[in-house]
Design an enzyme around this catalytic site. Structure first.
Site, short mmCIF file in Angstrom:
data_model
loop_
_atom_site.label_atom_id
_atom_site.label_comp_id
_atom_site.label_asym_id
_atom_site.label_seq_id
_atom_site.Cartn_x
_atom_site.Cartn_y
_atom_site.Cartn_z
CD GLU A 1 30.17 50.76 81.38
OE1 GLU A 1 29.62 49.38 81.69
OE2 GLU A 1 31.52 50.48 80.68
CD GLU B 1 35.85 45.74 82.36
OE1 GLU B 1 34.70 45.55 82.19
OE2 GLU B 1 37.11 46.44 81.77
#
Length: 819
Positions: free
Chosen positions: A140, A403
């Site tokens: 990502e 996260e």
């Protein structure tokens, strides 16, 4: 960390050395706990499709080194395998990131909170590499704009990110689509644009740069782009941007009604930030228009989402929705607002004193609680150890921000691999609150960039009955922030009977201090009662005591505040031992270069404090309070000797060199305006007798950079001389063939001469081309004309022309005379 290994090996030629990277190790090998391999092996499932592999083929030298050249890795662990036996001579994990000076320090009495602070810093180091990415390891590595704006305040305390975000501003403008900012900046084809809290980064980041650094250049640079975004929002009515993400990863509801509240509240905040930025660059009419738009959005919010008593409608009744409404002040009355505060606090209590927020709500959580007078609840959330909470992740072994709060748990193992980064800074936004509210160092938006500082420490004053069983009170905090004007430092410790607070305000700044106190406590500054403070000599002015805070205005210096219930000691024989030692040290310092090189105002205040201290020492009737005040004041002046006078020689020389620059010889525009500003600032610094080296160096660097950036107008004297000569040429005197060649060259040369932005290279090229066109002209067969022209050329001043062109002219002149 983010970076790469630098490995030095001895290996047979052709040996393949393979390195694999991971953030975590498998804890048991059990698939039921999410393990993807044997216990102790690298856990890489959360990297998804990212190979995270480096391969080196040995050439067979005794010592050969390798590190990645075209990639970087996010990792905590590395495994090294080889196809043959090798010797690893050295292995260094090199940290890689953008060159951003770190500016903040922060430490508390709680070891777990200190680990959290360190985790936030390493998360920023890992993700601020050219682009503010959300995570640095998996497939990502995108600059998600929601994460960017949520964390930018904390980032600005940790490091000087002004230059980093100027580059980001260009990316934001380049990525903008139809007015909307994209979900990732730079834009990725995999995602969209115009989503609330993500697209709003285009407003929030420039505003934060203005608040933290006084940076109006970014506002001006981004103004057209921001205006385009605000027009895009206005065209959508009052609803705000899109609702694609809402309160990402919230434990509470994140359905459509919640997302609608977030979008509308963010739009309202955008209008207020735009109003302040417009004021900053002199666009007062636009500022007024944005404030009017805010009132319209507020009316819409009240009609759409609020009940009459200030509570939110059932479908919008989450912690995050209340935070959004409070942060954007969407209430008509104070009673409504208090009802919302009470409801929010109760929701947190009903949730076991835990947050239920996602990325958006968490980013506003503690700051908003302190803004509405609920700092104690903010401490309860900070120090919570159950899931979800900041310290829950710390207790599970986190060394960066994760996260998810439960990306890994000792009880259940690894979380969902589809979205489970162990280096994801967004939740680290709480660090902004820890600097601005807990430590109490905050920028003043009315005088941004810490030119005027708000010092408002907010200690953990919870009653024992308010503290959950798994928490302990924070009793002390210390830290500093290197602002553009110098280092601001603060330190406090708290008990039920006493609050001690020390703050240092850098030179050429001022501050407002809000000192916590309670009824019946005595407040002193540098040992003096508030009533005894003298603004001229003490550098501090007491304003008032209101809402549990004693308010002071201070200038640069170090100040020791104390709010105490302790009674004054009974007068008696006064011990002057400390005063005597401080006087002796001050007298010794008078003969040093440190004193000699101090700025004039410091030397003056130092001399006065020393004289006053000596007077007190010599006075047999001096009270204990007078003695204490004397040595504390003198010690403060000793500390100020660090304010050293700067060397202005280089700045003066540069100023003298460029001050008389004829700006008419340079192009108009931003470069010329910047030079004028830098020149004026240099004059101010040169005239300031208290200017210190950092201010002088900045003035020098700004002036030199501005002068170097000036673009000189091209020298067109040669071209003008040729064009004047050509003005005498008449078409009827020349052969048609040569005139057809000459005419367009002449027209082109005239265009270059008329172009005020023509470069010197373009002018020189026009001179050469025009001269060539002139030289190829041929008269019609009439020697009288030729004879007149020969005489004209022989009378020309050839010193103005290049050697090559003069040589060519003389050759043709010789031929003409022979003819």
């Amino acid at each position: 960390m983010v970076g790469w290994p630098n490995i030095n090996i001895t290996a047979p030629q052709g040996t393949e050395v393979v390195m694999h990277f991971a953030e975590m190790l498998n804890d048991s090998g059990e698939k039921s706990r999410g393990n993807d391999g044997p216990e102790g092996g690298l856990y890489t499932a959360n990297y998804r499709s990212a190979k995270a592999t480096g391969t080196y083929i040995a050439k067979g030298d005794a010592n050969e080194s390798y590190r990645s050249t075209f990639t970087f890795y996010g990792f905590r662990y590395v495994s090294v395998t080889a196809t043959q036996d090798i010797t690893i001579n050295s292995f260094v994990a090199e940290v890689v990131g953008s060159a951003i000076p770190e500016t903040g320090t922060l430490e508390t009495s709680d070891a777990s909170v200190n680990q959290l602070i360190n985790n936030v810093l390493w998360g920023q180091r890992s993700n601020y590499l050219s682009v503010p990415t959300d995570c640095p390891q998996r497939d990502e590595k995108l600059g998600w704009s929601g994460d960017t704006q949520i964390f930018v305040g904390a980032a600005s305390y940790n490091a000087n990110v002004a230059g980093f975000f100027h580059k980001w501003a260009y990316d934001a403008q380049d990525s903008q689509q139809g007015g909307a900012y994209t979900d990732t900046i730079p834009r990725s084809a995999a995602v969209g644009s115009g989503n609330a809290a993500w697209g709003d980064a285009g407003i929030i980041v420039p505003y934060t740069m203005y608040k933290m650094y006084g940076d109006t250049l970014m506002i001006e640079k981004m103004y057209d782009s921001m205006t385009e975004y605000m027009q895009w929002l206005e065209a959508r009515g009052y609803i705000g941007a899109g609702t694609g993400y809402g309160d990402w990863l919230a434990y509470e509801s994140n359905e459509g009604p919640v997302r609608n509240v977030i979008a509308c509240a963010y739009y309202a905040n955008d209008t207020l930030m735009m109003a302040e930025m417009c004021d900053a660059i002199g666009k007062t009419d636009e500022a007024a228009s944005y404030r009017q738009r805010y009132e319209e959005i507020k009316d819409y919010f009240q009609a759409t989402f609020l009940n009459a008593d200030g509570t939110l409608k059932t479908e919008n009744s989450t912690q995050t929705c209340y935070l959004m409404a409070l942060k954007s002040d969407m209430f008509e009355t104070e009673e409504q607002k208090q009802a919302a505060v009470d409801t929010l606090v109760q929701k947190i209590k009903d949730n076991g004193n835990k947050l239920g927020t996602g990325f958006v709500g968490t980013g506003a959580l503690n700051q908003t609680l302190s803004d509405v007078g609920e700092t104690n609840m903010a401490y309860t959330l900070l120090l919570q150890r159950e899931d979800p909470s900041w310290l829950y992740s710390v207790d599970q072994g986190a060394t960066t921000i994760w996260e998810r709060w439960n990306s890994y748990t000792k009880e259940n193992g690894f979380g969902d691999v589809s979205m489970n980064s162990f280096n994801h800074y967004s939740y680290g936004a709480v660090l902004e609150w820890m600097y601005s509210d807990m430590l109490g160092i905050e920028a003043d938006i009315d005088d941004p960039g810490f030119k005027h500082i708000i010092l408002q420490p907010q200690p953990d004053t919870r009653e024992d009955s308010e503290i959950p069983a798994n928490e302990q009170r924070i009793t002390s905090v210390k830290g500093s922030y290197d602002s553009t004007y110098g280092t601001i430092s603060a330190e406090w410790n708290w008990s039920e009977d006493e609050f001690n607070y020390t703050a240092t305000v850098p030179a050429n700044t001022t501050a407002t201090v809000y000192l916590p106190t309670t009824e019946g406590q005595t407040v002193t500054v540098n040992g003096k009662d508030v009533a005894d403070l003298d603004e001229a000599t003490d550098g501090i002015k007491y304003i008032e005591t209101t809402d549990g805070k004693a308010v002071f205005e201070v200038v640069s210096g170090t100040f020791n505040f104390k709010s105490s219930s302790t009674e004054e000691p009974t007068p008696g024989d006064v011990d002057k031992t400390i005063l005597e030692k401080v006087i002796a040290k001050a007298t010794e310092l008078k003969g040093t270069e440190e004193y000699t090189n101090a700025i004039p105002s410091v030397k003056e205040s130092f001399d006065k404090a020393l004289a006053d201290a000596q007077t007190v020492y010599d006075n047999p009737a001096a009270t204990d309070k007078e003695v204490t005040n004397a040595w504390m004041t003198l010690m403060d002046e000793i500390h100020k000797l660090g304010f050293q006078a700067g060397d202005k020689t280089a700045l003066q020389n540069l100023y003298d060199e460029v001050k008389d620059t004829d700006l008419s010889q340079y192009k108009d525009g931003a470069a010329k305006d910047n030079f004028k500003t830098a020149l004026k600032n240099a004059e101010t610094v040169l005239a300031d007798r208290d200017a210190m080296q950092n201010e002088i160096d900045k003035a020098y660097n700004d002036l030199k950079a501005a002068f170097d950036a000036l673009e000189k107008l091209a020298d067109k004297s040669q071209l003008k001389a040729l064009l004047d000569e050509c003005a005498e040429f008449k078409e009827e005197n020349y052969t048609p063939a040569t005139w057809e060649v000459f005419a367009p060259i002449l027209e082109k040369a005239q265009g270059v001469y008329d172009n005020v932005d023509a470069t010197q290279e373009e002018v020189n090229a026009a001179v050469d081309e025009l001269l060539g066109g002139m030289l190829q002209l041929r008269f019609k067969a009439d020697t009288s004309i030729l004879e007149g022209l020969v005489q004209q050329v022989e009378g020309m001043d050839l010193s103005q022309y290049t050697d090559a062109s003069v040589a060519a002219l003389k050759a043709v002149l010789g031929e003409s005379k022979a003819m």
